[in-house]
Write a protein that holds these residues in place. Sequence first.
Motif, PDB file in Angstrom:
ATOM      1  N   LEU A 266       2.494   1.474   5.831  1.00  0.00           N
ATOM      2  CA  LEU A 266       3.465   2.336   6.515  1.00  0.00           C
ATOM      3  C   LEU A 266       4.825   2.316   5.832  1.00  0.00           C
ATOM      4  N   ASP A 267       5.153   1.224   5.180  1.00  0.00           N
ATOM      5  CA  ASP A 267       6.440   1.128   4.495  1.00  0.00           C
ATOM      6  C   ASP A 267       6.449   1.795   3.126  1.00  0.00           C
ATOM      7  N   ASP A 268       5.287   2.156   2.610  1.00  0.00           N
ATOM      8  CA  ASP A 268       5.195   2.725   1.263  1.00  0.00           C
ATOM      9  C   ASP A 268       4.497   4.081   1.343  1.00  0.00           C
ATOM     10  N   ASP A 269       5.265   5.162   1.230  1.00  0.00           N
ATOM     11  CA  ASP A 269       4.684   6.506   1.280  1.00  0.00           C
ATOM     12  C   ASP A 269       3.816   6.807   0.063  1.00  0.00           C
ATOM     13  N   GLU A 270       4.121   6.193  -1.054  1.00  0.00           N
ATOM     14  CA  GLU A 270       3.325   6.441  -2.256  1.00  0.00           C
ATOM     15  C   GLU A 270       1.902   5.912  -2.101  1.00  0.00           C
ATOM     16  N   ASP A 271       1.785   4.726  -1.506  1.00  0.00           N
ATOM     17  CA  ASP A 271       0.439   4.185  -1.272  1.00  0.00           C
ATOM     18  C   ASP A 271      -0.330   5.044  -0.281  1.00  0.00           C
ATOM     19  N   MET A 272       0.348   5.545   0.745  1.00  0.00           N
ATOM     20  CA  MET A 272      -0.331   6.423   1.699  1.00  0.00           C
ATOM     21  C   MET A 272      -0.757   7.731   1.039  1.00  0.00           C
ATOM     22  N   THR A 273       0.049   8.234   0.122  1.00  0.00           N
ATOM     23  CA  THR A 273      -0.323   9.458  -0.596  1.00  0.00           C
ATOM     24  C   THR A 273      -1.573   9.242  -1.444  1.00  0.00           C
ATOM     25  N   GLN A 274      -1.677   8.070  -2.056  1.00  0.00           N
ATOM     26  CA  GLN A 274      -2.846   7.782  -2.881  1.00  0.00           C
ATOM     27  C   GLN A 274      -4.125   7.661  -2.062  1.00  0.00           C
ATOM     28  N   LEU A 275      -3.996   7.443  -0.754  1.00  0.00           N
ATOM     29  CA  LEU A 275      -5.189   7.321   0.088  1.00  0.00           C
ATOM     30  C   LEU A 275      -5.808   8.666   0.434  1.00  0.00           C
ATOM     31  N   TYR A 276      -5.138   9.770   0.140  1.00  0.00           N
ATOM     32  CA  TYR A 276      -5.685  11.104   0.417  1.00  0.00           C
ATOM     33  C   TYR A 276      -6.688  11.455  -0.676  1.00  0.00           C
ATOM     34  N   LEU A 277      -7.878  10.941  -0.553  1.00  0.00           N
ATOM     35  CA  LEU A 277      -8.914  11.164  -1.568  1.00  0.00           C
ATOM     36  C   LEU A 277      -9.433  12.592  -1.530  1.00  0.00           C
ATOM     37  N   THR A 278      -9.617  13.146  -0.334  1.00  0.00           N
ATOM     38  CA  THR A 278     -10.110  14.524  -0.219  1.00  0.00           C
ATOM     39  C   THR A 278      -9.105  15.501  -0.807  1.00  0.00           C
ATOM     40  N   ARG A 279      -7.830  15.265  -0.582  1.00  0.00           N
ATOM     41  CA  ARG A 279      -6.813  16.141  -1.158  1.00  0.00           C
ATOM     42  C   ARG A 279      -6.870  16.128  -2.673  1.00  0.00           C
ATOM     43  N   LYS A 280      -6.965  14.928  -3.256  1.00  0.00           N
ATOM     44  CA  LYS A 280      -7.049  14.847  -4.713  1.00  0.00           C
ATOM     45  C   LYS A 280      -8.336  15.468  -5.228  1.00  0.00           C
TER      46      LYS A 280
END
Length: 443
Positions: A266-280
């Motif tokens: 929750l403190d790191d938006d970049e790590d949360m962005t990397q979790l969007y596997l379907t988006r990538k």
Amino acid sequence: MGKSNPFSFRRSSSTTRRRRTTKKVGESQQSANAPSPPANVGDVVAAKPKKKAGGARLWMRFDRSGESELFECDKNTIIKRAGIPARDLRILGPVFSNSSNILAREKAMVVNLEHIKAIVTAEEVLLLDPLRQEVLPFVDQLRHQLSHKNHVNTSGIQQGGRQLALRDTESNLSASGRWQPVPETAEGLQAELPFEFQVLEIALEVVCTYLDSSVADLERDAYPVLDELAKNVSTKNLERVRSLKSNLTRLLARVQKVRDELEHLLDDDEDMTQLYLTRKWLQNQQSEALLGGVGSNSFPNNVLHLRRLSSVKSGSMLTSGNLNDDDVEDLEMLLEAYFMQLDGTRNKILSVREYIDDTEDYVNIQLDNQRNELIQLQLTLTIASFAIAFETLVAGLFGMNIPCRLYDIEGIFEPFVGGITAASLVLFLLVLGYARWKKLLGS
């Protein structure tokens, strides 16, 4: 002088011939003792025992529709299939069995939460050791929810597709000739979380439920044991409280690890962005389609499954065919919900620990009170021993057979003994009163 000795030449020649003969005989013996070679190389391979494949473990695969497959494979196959480095696969091993990690990679997400160890991609889930007793609830819930959501999504997409087809046949252009955002009123656009977040949500739900049940069992066992200890401080009750406190410490550490991992995400938006596997995955599909000559307005149908909380934002993204890489609101809301649940579970454990600390303080107060009573009793006995010692001293002095006029007086023994005893009692009372005056003894 210039002539050579013929005997020396013959001796060297004979020695050389003997050495050559010995060498040939040795080679012939070695060739005779050596085993005959096989007819072909295949015989050598067949002669060696077949080496068993090491490191093979049991895995279960789930696809988007909830279909499962049980298979065994080694770590190299999993690494190639999921596209993760070998160090990430070690997290799922027994060395890190007590840790909790959620790692995001380019094509996969490594989930290690308590007993759930899985590799999640945009299309499938690879679950390690699915037949363990602790993992079976996750397997059943994953199969049930994926199958149910797949059935609902199929009917919703079909209905939404009809409505979108009707809109496309009419017009998507306004009077000014610009594209209008598609409102999110159709059921096809009311899509749920991406596949990887569905799996992550189920894993967090199973883990949080398991931890809550463990805390409930701990509370049910803790309070009676602590109340019994407060009533009766014994070795048996102390041992039960010690075991209870050890279990509480381990459970608190497990809850804290999962909570810290969610807090880190929750403190790191970049790590949360990397979790969007379907988006990538959809972005890669779109890039391949554009490179293959497909028009920019065409977009995979799977993009309709991406959930967007803002209808205007979602409609503009779907019509333009672009995805907002910085939008992590869905995952943030998901993680915050379970973070709050884990925080509540942690607070329950802390309340039990506070109750244990209060009970320990109460027991320590009781023990201190008993210790003080023992000290007061010891002080009272010491004062009495001092008074008796005084009487014994006087009796010892008169028992030395020293000539004294008191020996000649008849009937003096009883008054003398009574006087000494009375003096000792007065001495005892005086010292005892002094101790009470100094508050060394209780009232």
